[in-house]
Design an enzyme around this catalytic site. Structure first.
Site, PDB file in Angstrom:
ATOM      1  CG  HIS A   1      -4.581   0.246   3.683  1.00  0.00           C
ATOM      2  ND1 HIS A   1      -3.863  -0.708   2.987  1.00  0.00           N
ATOM      3  CD2 HIS A   1      -5.446   0.782   2.776  1.00  0.00           C
ATOM      4  CE1 HIS A   1      -4.295  -0.764   1.732  1.00  0.00           C
ATOM      5  NE2 HIS A   1      -5.251   0.148   1.577  1.00  0.00           N
TER       6      HIS A   1
ATOM      7  CG  HIS B   1      -6.629   0.555  -1.851  1.00  0.00           C
ATOM      8  ND1 HIS B   1      -6.976   0.047  -0.615  1.00  0.00           N
ATOM      9  CD2 HIS B   1      -7.572   0.064  -2.719  1.00  0.00           C
ATOM     10  CE1 HIS B   1      -8.062  -0.723  -0.725  1.00  0.00           C
ATOM     11  NE2 HIS B   1      -8.437  -0.727  -1.980  1.00  0.00           N
TER      12      HIS B   1
ATOM     13  CB  CYS C   1      -0.979  -0.012   1.170  1.00  0.00           C
ATOM     14  SG  CYS C   1      -0.241   0.168   2.822  1.00  0.00           S
TER      15      CYS C   1
END
Length: 346
Positions: free
Chosen positions: A307, A319, A258
């Site tokens: 994240h 993402h 990520c």
């Protein structure tokens, strides 16, 4: 609300390199099912446990990324200190040779000056502290000697600092190995859970993931203006990576985790970001409301800030979500991760 013109999406390709993540990806096992292992009667429970293991693996990945960033910085610092120590050792040797030449000349001309005797003593510092000794040292010899002692101290300091950095580096590398083992263990455990399911159930899960990847290759984006010119450039760079696989610890250009995606994309726009989602959460201007976000802003997810992705407009995040998934668009509300705040970079 009008839609942005969708960028041409790249052809979906899977990397040919075998990685631990690829081994744990949600895919139908190619091994023959000679006899179905005893399945968990609660298949939803198995899927929930697999999802939790993937979440834990991605959280550990961000910790790994932070340790890797520290290790790389320490490695560079160690190199600088070692190079500087080698340079100072050379200068010290040259200075010692010059002082030796003066001592030899004085000895041949009738004896060794007391000021040069201190060079050969075990405690030249102590000798210099005696004011009476300074009277017997010539101006040139005194300057040479003081320079020698100064260089000697500097060399010792650089060696000590290099030693401390090496110790820190060793500790950080041990942390890296531990995190790597942890991540591999989570992914291996997830694969073992998958293997407890029937071939039909594994096929269903793989199909669901494939549908999510294909659906996430496109999005109906809103008309909101981009946060800034450079954020828009970073967002376009990330859009060009849609379809690339998630690989833990990867930072592009052909696979990403990520924070690897966000740091790589902003680097294409000329902005250097920290490597981890937690560190990226602290840069730029914080935005606490989803309604304040514009495409190109960062979105920080999960309570531990593990994240990060791009706000894509219309309630979407762009993402690299988890093992087995690809870089894709996804509804923030349906991502399964709580929104913490946004970050805007100018």
């Amino acid at each position: 609300m009008a839609s942005h013109r969708r960028p041409k999406q790249p052809t979906h390709r899977y990397t040919g390199i075998l990685t631990v993540t690829a081994a744990a990806a949600v895919a139908v096992s190619t091994q023959p099912a000679s006899a179905d292992p005893l399945p968990d009667p609660n298949k939803k429970g198995v899927q929930a446990r697999i999802d939790r293991l993937y979440e834990q693996a991605t959280q550990a990945t961000e910790t790994y990324n932070g340790a890797k960033e520290r290790a790389d910085a320490l490695q560079r610092q160690v190199g600088v200190f070692q190079d500087e120590a080698a340079r100072k050792q050379g200068e010290l040797n040259e200075l010692r040779d010059r002082l030796g030449t003066v001592a030899t000349g004085q000895y041949r001309s009738g004896g060794l000056d007391p000021s040069l005797q201190l060079l050969l003593s075990q405690d030249p510092d102590g000798y210099l502290e005696k004011a009476s000794a300074l009277d017997r040292i010539g101006e040139r010899q005194s300057a040479l000697l003081k320079d020698f002692l100064s260089q000697q101290r500097a060399l010792q300091q650089h060696r000590q600092e290099a030693g401390r950095k090496l110790k820190d580096l060793d500790s950080t590398q041990q942390e890296l190995r531990g995190r790597k083992t942890e991540i591999q263990g989570k992914l291996r455990e997830a694969q073992q859970l998958l293997n407890t399911l029937s071939a039909k159930e594994r096929s269903r899960i793989a199909a669901e993931q494939d549908r999510a990847n294909r659906a996430g290759a496109r999005a109906e984006l809103g008309d909101e203006a981009s946060a800034s010119q450079r954020a828009a450039a970073a967002f376009r760079a990330a859009q060009g990576r849609v379809g690339k696989p998630y690989v833990w610890g990867a930072a592009g250009p052909d696979s990403f985790d990520c924070s690897g995606l966000t740091s790589w994309a902003f680097r294409q726009a000329g902005i250097s970001l920290p490597r981890t989602s937690q560190a990226q959460a602290g840069v730029g201007t914080r935005l606490d409301s989803l309604g304040d976000l514009r495409p190109g802003d960062l979105i920080i997810m999960r309570t531990d800030l593990s994240h990060v992705g791009f706000y894509a407009g219309n309630g979407q995040i762009l993402h690299s979500p988890k093992p087995g998934a690809q870089v894709r668009y996804e509804s923030i509300a349906r991502s399964g991760m709580p929104f913490m705040w946004g970050v805007r970079l100018s």
